[in-house]
Design a protein around this motif. Structure first.
Motif, mmCIF file in Angstrom:
data_model
loop_
_atom_site.group_PDB
_atom_site.id
_atom_site.type_symbol
_atom_site.label_atom_id
_atom_site.label_comp_id
_atom_site.label_asym_id
_atom_site.label_seq_id
_atom_site.Cartn_x
_atom_site.Cartn_y
_atom_site.Cartn_z
ATOM 1 N N LEU A 190 8.717 56.335 25.113
ATOM 2 C CA LEU A 190 8.983 55.839 26.464
ATOM 3 C C LEU A 190 10.479 55.845 26.752
ATOM 4 N N PRO A 191 10.881 55.670 28.029
ATOM 5 C CA PRO A 191 12.298 55.472 28.323
ATOM 6 C C PRO A 191 12.879 54.318 27.496
ATOM 7 N N SER A 192 14.157 54.452 27.148
ATOM 8 C CA SER A 192 14.786 53.587 26.136
ATOM 9 C C SER A 192 14.620 52.090 26.398
ATOM 10 N N GLY A 193 14.778 51.683 27.669
ATOM 11 C CA GLY A 193 14.739 50.260 27.982
ATOM 12 C C GLY A 193 13.349 49.643 27.947
ATOM 13 N N LEU A 194 12.326 50.466 27.696
ATOM 14 C CA LEU A 194 10.947 49.954 27.613
ATOM 15 C C LEU A 194 10.462 49.843 26.166
ATOM 16 N N HIS A 195 11.318 50.147 25.207
ATOM 17 C CA HIS A 195 10.883 50.194 23.815
ATOM 18 C C HIS A 195 10.476 48.833 23.264
ATOM 19 N N SER A 196 11.257 47.796 23.585
ATOM 20 C CA SER A 196 11.032 46.515 22.896
ATOM 21 C C SER A 196 9.701 45.891 23.267
ATOM 22 N N GLU A 197 9.377 45.886 24.536
ATOM 23 C CA GLU A 197 8.136 45.238 24.993
ATOM 24 C C GLU A 197 6.914 45.842 24.294
ATOM 25 N N VAL A 198 6.894 47.178 24.213
ATOM 26 C CA VAL A 198 5.751 47.873 23.632
ATOM 27 C C VAL A 198 5.730 47.721 22.109
ATOM 28 N N LYS B 94 0.137 46.832 14.240
ATOM 29 C CA LYS B 94 0.342 48.285 14.168
ATOM 30 C C LYS B 94 1.769 48.599 13.721
ATOM 31 N N HIS B 95 1.906 49.602 12.871
ATOM 32 C CA HIS B 95 3.225 50.102 12.471
ATOM 33 C C HIS B 95 3.822 50.899 13.634
ATOM 34 N N VAL B 96 5.163 50.985 13.666
ATOM 35 C CA VAL B 96 5.836 51.588 14.823
ATOM 36 C C VAL B 96 6.849 52.644 14.379
ATOM 37 N N LEU B 97 6.758 53.824 15.011
ATOM 38 C CA LEU B 97 7.824 54.829 14.924
ATOM 39 C C LEU B 97 8.399 54.940 16.326
ATOM 40 N N CYS B 98 9.638 54.499 16.502
ATOM 41 C CA CYS B 98 10.256 54.402 17.825
ATOM 42 C C CYS B 98 11.295 55.495 18.011
ATOM 43 N N GLU B 99 11.222 56.181 19.145
ATOM 44 C CA GLU B 99 12.252 57.163 19.477
ATOM 45 C C GLU B 99 13.608 56.472 19.618
ATOM 46 N N LYS B 100 14.664 57.263 19.461
ATOM 47 C CA LYS B 100 16.022 56.741 19.653
ATOM 48 C C LYS B 100 16.267 56.482 21.123
ATOM 49 N N PRO B 101 17.227 55.665 21.511
ATOM 50 C CA PRO B 101 17.776 54.584 20.695
ATOM 51 C C PRO B 101 16.716 53.512 20.519
ATOM 52 N N ASP C 138 16.532 50.375 21.258
ATOM 53 C CA ASP C 138 16.411 49.833 22.615
ATOM 54 C C ASP C 138 17.826 49.836 23.177
ATOM 55 N N ILE C 139 18.059 49.161 24.293
ATOM 56 C CA ILE C 139 19.379 49.265 24.933
ATOM 57 C C ILE C 139 20.143 47.949 24.961
ATOM 58 N N THR C 140 19.553 46.861 24.421
ATOM 59 C CA THR C 140 20.296 45.601 24.291
ATOM 60 C C THR C 140 20.107 45.046 22.889
ATOM 61 N N LEU C 141 21.088 44.275 22.441
ATOM 62 C CA LEU C 141 20.992 43.675 21.106
ATOM 63 C C LEU C 141 19.822 42.700 21.042
ATOM 64 N N ALA C 142 19.622 41.917 22.117
ATOM 65 C CA ALA C 142 18.530 40.937 22.126
ATOM 66 C C ALA C 142 17.169 41.626 21.997
#
Length: 343
Positions: free
Chosen positions: A75-83, A92-99, A101-105
């Motif tokens: 997904l677009p970078s800023g949607l990574h954390s929620e999912v 479920k285990h996760v393989l996340c595309e770079k980056p 996410d876009i914030t430290l929090a």
């Protein structure tokens, strides 16, 4: 987890998803069982192309209705954390595309959710799987260049105005999280930090010089590494034509310079010849974001499968992936404030 195949779902059927689909299909211990995308036509198209049995409009449907072991987040970078957090809480285990996410929090939330639910969080930085990166890092770690003095990354891509218009999230702070550095250059930022070690401070300029976007298309940063060495990071999507990413590592006793197309200089204290390439190198994605091989994705899919089976950390963990984003955010803060930023 038994000896059966690891069942994967891909969340987000955009430009990068086919690389994940091909890598999963090529792997003897993996099975691609579902595609999730809010635009069902996109999900259906990818599912048809790779003979995937199930498609869903939303991750909640996937997690409730489908038996999967791992998800690839495309997904677009800023949607990574929620999912990621939703997947982790469903076990479920996760393989996340770079980056990551876009914030430290957001990244801290992802890391904590995966830790607390005892699932693996792996990140896609496929440039770390290349021979050139591995050989260079090994030489540096073994002290073959002596005391490090300079570590530079030149990440000069070309992305057209049409590229930024191709999706409304591209080139936005809110969802893309940044421009040339956060989206394209994050690979090279990760590599130079991986080879040189952690960064102590940065001073930077960044701005949209030619593209009509709110984030930077051109950036330059001076970095001081914790080991005392200095360096320059240049990132752009404004350079025409795009150049292959190039890394220059200098120590008191030797230098290594390499680009996607191969080693340009290899001079070490022990006088060894440069390592022979076991495969042909080619520049990837400098002009065309789709010109990327799935080899690196295959290695990272394979690594996640083994991390799950052996209950170990993945090759590129969430904590490791967080570091490149932290550095890019510091570069943005320096560009915004005109001050040197300590990490």
């Amino acid at each position: 987890m038994g000896s059966g195949k690891i069942k994967f779902a891909i969340i987000g059927a955009g430009v990068i998803a086919p690389l994940h689909a091909r890598a999963i299909q090529l792997h003897p211990e993996a099975e691609l069982v579902a595609i999730v995308d809010s635009v069902m036509e996109k999900a259906q198209k990818l599912a048809d192309e790779y003979s995937v049995p199930f498609i869903y409009e939303h991750i909640d449907q996937l997690l409730q209705q489908c038996d999967v072991d791992a998800v690839c987040i495309c997904l677009p970078s800023g949607l990574h954390s929620e999912v990621t957090i939703a997947a982790a809480e469903a076990g479920k285990h996760v393989l996340c595309e770079k980056p990551l996410d876009i914030t430290l929090a957001n990244m801290d939330g992802m890391i904590a959710a995966c830790r607390n639910n005892n699932v693996k969080l792996a990140t896609v930085f496929q440039k770390r799987t290349t021979e050139l990166a591995i050989q260079t890092r090994q030489a540096v770690k073994e002290g073959k260049l002596g005391k490090l003095v300079l570590g530079d990354a030149y990440l000069k891509y070309y992305r057209s105005p049409e590229y930024y218009k191709s999706a409304d999230w591209r080139g936005t702070w809110e969802v893309d999280g940044g421009g040339a550095l956060m989206n394209q250059g994050v690979h090279g930022v990760d590599i130079i930090r991986w080879i040189m070690g952690d960064v102590d401070s940065v001073f930077a300029y960044a701005a949209p010089i030619v593209r009509d976007i709110e984030v930077e298309d051109t950036a330059v940063a001076v970095v001081r590494y914790k080991n005392g060495a200095f360096g320059v990071i240049q990132g752009a999507t404004s350079v025409n034509p795009g150049q292959e990413p190039r890394f220059e590592i200098h120590g008191e006793h030797g230098s290594i310079i390499y680009a996607d197309s191969g080693i340009k200089l290899w001079k070490t204290l022990d006088g060894e010849e440069p390592p022979a390439a076991s495969s042909e190198h080619k520049a990837e994605g400098s002009d065309n974001p789709q010109a990327i091989s799935e080899d690196g994705h295959y290695i990272l899919i394979d690594d996640l499968i083994h991390a799950i089976r052996e209950d170990r950390e993945p090759l590129i963990s969430g904590e490791e992936a967080r570091k490149s984003v932290e550095l890019i955010l510091a570069i943005y803060e320096s560009a915004r404030t005109g001050k040197e930023i300590k990490l």
